[in-house]
Design a protein around this motif. Structure first.
Motif, PDB file in Angstrom:
ATOM      1  N   PRO A   1      -0.214  -6.563   1.766  1.00 16.10           N
ATOM      2  CA  PRO A   1       1.175  -5.699   1.479  1.00 16.10           C
ATOM      3  C   PRO A   1       2.024  -6.744   0.572  1.00 16.10           C
TER       4      PRO A   1
ATOM      5  N   GLU B   1       5.991   4.258  -0.552  1.00 12.47           N
ATOM      6  CA  GLU B   1       5.910   2.556  -0.536  1.00 12.47           C
ATOM      7  C   GLU B   1       6.006   2.103  -1.990  1.00 12.47           C
TER       8      GLU B   1
ATOM      9  N   ALA C   1       7.904  -0.427   4.338  1.00 15.28           N
ATOM     10  CA  ALA C   1       8.147   1.598   4.003  1.00 15.28           C
ATOM     11  C   ALA C   1       7.275   1.919   5.565  1.00 15.28           C
ATOM     12  N   ARG C   2       5.473   1.151   5.080  1.00 12.53           N
ATOM     13  CA  ARG C   2       4.527   1.913   5.964  1.00 12.53           C
ATOM     14  C   ARG C   2       5.688   1.588   7.751  1.00 12.53           C
TER      15      ARG C   2
ATOM     16  N   LEU D   1       7.533   4.786   7.851  1.00 13.06           N
ATOM     17  CA  LEU D   1       6.443   5.780   7.701  1.00 13.06           C
ATOM     18  C   LEU D   1       5.739   6.434   8.765  1.00 13.06           C
ATOM     19  N   ARG D   2       5.665   5.588   9.397  1.00  9.55           N
ATOM     20  CA  ARG D   2       4.658   5.505  11.024  1.00  9.55           C
ATOM     21  C   ARG D   2       5.804   6.777  12.030  1.00  9.55           C
TER      22      ARG D   2
ATOM     23  N   ARG E   1       7.599  -0.652  -2.275  1.00  9.02           N
ATOM     24  CA  ARG E   1       6.711  -2.222  -3.312  1.00  9.02           C
ATOM     25  C   ARG E   1       7.459  -3.004  -4.550  1.00  9.02           C
TER      26      ARG E   1
ATOM     27  N   THR F   1       6.600  -3.150   1.141  1.00 13.95           N
ATOM     28  CA  THR F   1       5.617  -2.590   1.325  1.00 13.95           C
ATOM     29  C   THR F   1       4.962  -2.559   3.250  1.00 13.95           C
ATOM     30  N   ARG F   2       5.571  -3.867   4.048  1.00 10.62           N
ATOM     31  CA  ARG F   2       5.125  -3.502   5.302  1.00 10.62           C
ATOM     32  C   ARG F   2       5.948  -2.885   6.005  1.00 10.62           C
TER      33      ARG F   2
ATOM     34  N   PRO G   1      -3.814  -3.367  -1.687  1.00  9.41           N
ATOM     35  CA  PRO G   1      -3.823  -3.128  -0.428  1.00  9.41           C
ATOM     36  C   PRO G   1      -4.241  -4.325   0.852  1.00  9.41           C
TER      37      PRO G   1
ATOM     38  N   ARG H   1       4.058  10.464   0.001  1.00 13.34           N
ATOM     39  CA  ARG H   1       4.371   8.591   1.068  1.00 13.34           C
ATOM     40  C   ARG H   1       3.737   8.116   0.301  1.00 13.34           C
ATOM     41  N   GLU H   2       2.783   8.339  -0.730  1.00  9.84           N
ATOM     42  CA  GLU H   2       2.571   6.120  -1.482  1.00  9.84           C
ATOM     43  C   GLU H   2       3.537   6.643  -2.679  1.00  9.84           C
TER      44      GLU H   2
END
Length: 746
Positions: free
Chosen positions: A354, A631, A361-362, A365-366, A635, A358-359, A351, A627-628
């Motif tokens: 990332p 991500e 995807a975040r 997702l925001r 990843r 991953t970055r 965590p 959402r996880e």
């Protein structure tokens, strides 16, 4: 499925020598078959159309006319201030006529321009019309060389001499740009894996698969009457999917090694998980390509079947040869730099640090709603030119200006008018007519009265006198929209006379055939989409156990393909950036390209959907929140999917540099479509939509869940079986850093 492929992967790994020998033997046998096979055919027919019916009638009523044979026009242009009527120039033309022996093995008829009025009004231009008994690809090298030599000798007289028609049409071949595309793919693989062995493995296995496929196509070319571009298109698609499918297997193998499994176990798990995705992704491509048969155009059906066969070989190579070659490579797919890179990635997967996937995807997702809106609007803007899509088939006017075919086309266009290169042939079937000659006269007068018909030749009758042919010359060039409209007007005019006289009047010729072809493509597009998307929708429901995920996948595909069509129209029809892409002649888009692009891109789009979303599905079924799961999927899969998309774009862009207009157009359209679909739809819109849907994305009615078989693409059942039966006995060293243990024996 995953369990079967797991066992197959381990078997190929253990029996790697035998597996590799089988594939090498197949490559050798197919190569021998290709070298001994007859040459490819090039017949073109459109069953059920008026133009095809007229061609068939001519072939029946005018024996020996060879309506599907190659043609050539030896065009002569007199120097400034001279005419073709001068004794010296006339003597040169007559020598050319004598040098082309009519009635020989391949030449059917040679028309002397001084006897057939094939001289322009100002006397500056004349042409010798040559018709051959065989198709373009059946012409021997000696015949082509002789034609070129005759033209070269005639130029010594001081006349401008060029050769038009399709007799000198070259067979598309791989060039420098295609090699550059493969080289870029190699660079991407090296960057992705950080290991030359791991990078070279997908290239080698893909080339073996393509070599077998293209050789088999060449072996069957004579018997199946494959078009000259079939093998090139098969090579294009085979290289792209072959590299990508091997890439996913190798990437998963490296991941399993990094988790501590021994090489054989890692190969089995890679085949069971990534291999399942490869199998179903390949199946969607095959469905899309085989579905081209619904168009009912033999040439397009053969192209689709040949390309589908290439994809089948690519899948088989990925599931058997790739694990076998991994058996030879063992842990060497993880070089020192790659091991360090994997170590960094394991650290980056925590965590606190990332990775790039991953970055991204975040970020999505925001603001999922904003990402969906921007993506859809952006693709919508790119799709705007598609509303102006005009379709047709290329003629020599689309050839590079440096070719003799294009020069001959331009001379004839300037001297006789733009429409001279695409005359319409009006065929009158007089069987049952009381006064055939008068009826033909009425038809001729009706055709003359059609606007934009600039000339009508006297009728030619067959020996029985029950069929007549009239040639009408349009005002505009063959590929123009006005000429396409003229075809319908001439048919309407002839139809009125036919209904009154009780005869049949059919309009054909290359221009009319192109018009019918374009119309058939338009009519077939929606049924084709319904069949292919419907079948693929069912397949994706099997894979993802969801209704909304397949629906989202199909709608995303429609966005990307329409946007790609917009780019094609902007470049090839409107001429935007045409100089950059080496396009010398803009005009209507080749008729078969949109539907071929739809089929191919749909299959490739589902590839990325399967590869990316199965990772998300895998995480979701293991208990992660929606959402996880998104991500997690990014990843593990974003980097490899990105590399796969870049490789496909590089391969297709390489073919976009081809000198063959059809190959250039298809290569460009596929490269652009992959860009839109992979990076806008799959990497942005898809995760955003999944985030907005939440648990609903994976909803499936209970009754449907009971009906659908569980294909276990994510390998969940395989993993449970392995954990239950082996208790980890298939694992290698528990320590993630224990890389220096002796490699498994090869």
């Amino acid at each position: 499925m995953a369990t079967f492929l797991y066992k197959l992967g381990r078997l190929a790994f253990r029996r790697r020598i035998y597996t590799a020998l089988v594939w090498v033997a197949l490559l050798a046998l197919s190569g021998i078959g290709a070298s001994a096979a007859a040459s490819a055919g090039s017949s073109f027919s459109i069953p059920g159309t008026e133009a095809q019916k007229a061609f068939d009638l001519i072939d029946e009523r005018f024996p020996g006319s060879s309506v599907d044979g190659a043609v050539a026009r030896v065009v002569f242009k007199a120097p400034e201030g001279q005419t073709m009527a001068s004794p010296e120039n006339r003597a040169t033309v007559e020598e050319v006529v004598k040098a082309l022996p009519a009635g020989s093995d391949q030449i059917g008829q040679v028309v002397d321009p001084y006897k057939a009025n094939a001289i322009s009004q100002d006397g500056s231009t004349a042409y010798v019309a040559v018709s051959y008994k065989v198709t373009t690809l059946e012409l021997t090298d000696d015949t082509r060389t002789s034609l070129e030599d005759i033209g070269a000798d005639a130029r010594k007289s001081g006349l401008t001499v060029e050769i038009g028609g399709d007799a000198l049409q070259a067979i598309p071949a791989a060039g420098v740009t295609e090699v550059i595309g493969v080289a870029i793919a190699a660079v991407v693989l090296v960057i992705t894996f950080g290991s030359l062995i791991a990078a070279g493995l997908p290239l080698v296995t893909a080339l073996i698969g393509v070599g077998i496929s293209v050789s088999v196509i060449a072996s069957l070319a004579g018997a199946m009457d494959f078009d000259s571009t079939t093998s090139v298109l098969a090579m294009m698609i085979g290289l792209a999917v072959g590299i990508d499918y091997a890439l996913f297997i190798v990437s998963r193998y490296r991941s399993e090694l990094a988790d501590g499994h021994e090489p054989e176990e890692a190969a089995g798990r890679a085949a069971g998980t990534a291999g399942s995705a490869v199998f179903f992704a390949g199946l969607t491509v095959v469905i899309a390509l085989v579905g081209l048969a619904v168009v009912n155009i033999p040439m397009l059906t053969k192209m689709g079947l040949a390309a589908a066969g290439t994809v089948v070989v690519a899948v088989l190579v990925a599931l058997t040869l790739v694990p076998a070659v991994l058996g030879f490579a063992g842990k060497r797919v993880l070089g020192k730099k790659a091991r360090k890179k994997l170590e960094r990635e394991r650290v980056a997967s925590t965590p606190g640090k990332p990775n790039m996937g991953t970055r991204w995807a975040r970020f999505v997702l925001r603001r999922p709603a904003v990402v969906v809106l921007v993506g859809v609007v952006g693709l919508g803007v790119a799709a705007v030119p598609a509303a102006s899509l005009e379709m047709g088939l290329p003629d020599n006017g689309s050839q590079p200006t440096s070719t003799t075919q294009r020069k001959a086309y331009d001379i004839l266009s300037d001297s006789f008018g733009p429409g001279f290169n695409g005359p319409l042939v009006v065929v009158v079937d007089l069987k049952g007519a009381d006064n055939g000659e008068a009826t033909v006269g009425q038809v001729s007068d009706a055709v003359k009265g059609v606007k934009d018909v600039v000339a009508v030749t006297p009728a030619t009758y067959n020996e029985a006198g029950d069929t007549a042919m009239i040639t009408a010359v349009p005002k505009d060039r063959p590929s123009s929209v006005d000429t396409e409209n003229l075809v319908h007007s001439v048919r309407d005019a002839g139809g009125e006379v036919a209904s009154d006289a009780g005869v049949k009047v059919l309009v054909t010729g290359a221009t009319a055939l192109n018009t019918d072809f374009s119309q058939k493509m338009n009519d077939a597009l929606l049924p084709y989409l319904a069949v292919v998307v419907g079948l693929a929708f069912l397949l994706l429901m099997l894979i993802f156990r969801s209704v909304l995920v397949p629906l989202k996948a199909a709608l995303g595909f429609l966005l990307s393909v329409v946007a790609a069509l917009g780019a094609v129209v902007a470049v090839f029809q409107w001429g935007w950036l045409s100089d950059f892409f080496g396009i010398e002649q803009t005009g209507p888009v080749m008729s078969m390209v949109p539907i071929f692009m739809v089929g191919t891109v749909f299959g490739l789009a589902m590839d990325y959907e399967v590869f990316l979303v199965t990772r998300m599905r895998e995480a979701y079924v293991h208990g992660e929140q929606p959402r996880e799961a998104v991500e997690t999927g990014f990843r593990h899969g974003a980097r490899v999917v990105t590399a796969a998309a870049v490789i496909m774009m590089a391969v297709f862009a390489g073919f976009a540099g081809s000198g063959e207009s059809m190959i250039k157009l298809i290569g460009f359209s596929l490269a652009v479509a992959v860009f839109f679909d992979a990076f806008v739809v799959r990497m942005a819109i898809v995760p955003a939509v999944l985030a907005l849907l939440g648990d609903k994305a994976w909803w499936l009615p209970r009754w449907l869940d009971r009906l659908l078989p569980n294909v276990d693409v994510e390998g969940d059942q395989l993993r449970k079986t392995l954990e239950r039966n082996t208790h980890g006995s298939g694992r290698g060293p528990d320590s993630d850093t224990d890389w220096n243990k002796p490699m498994a024996r090869v």
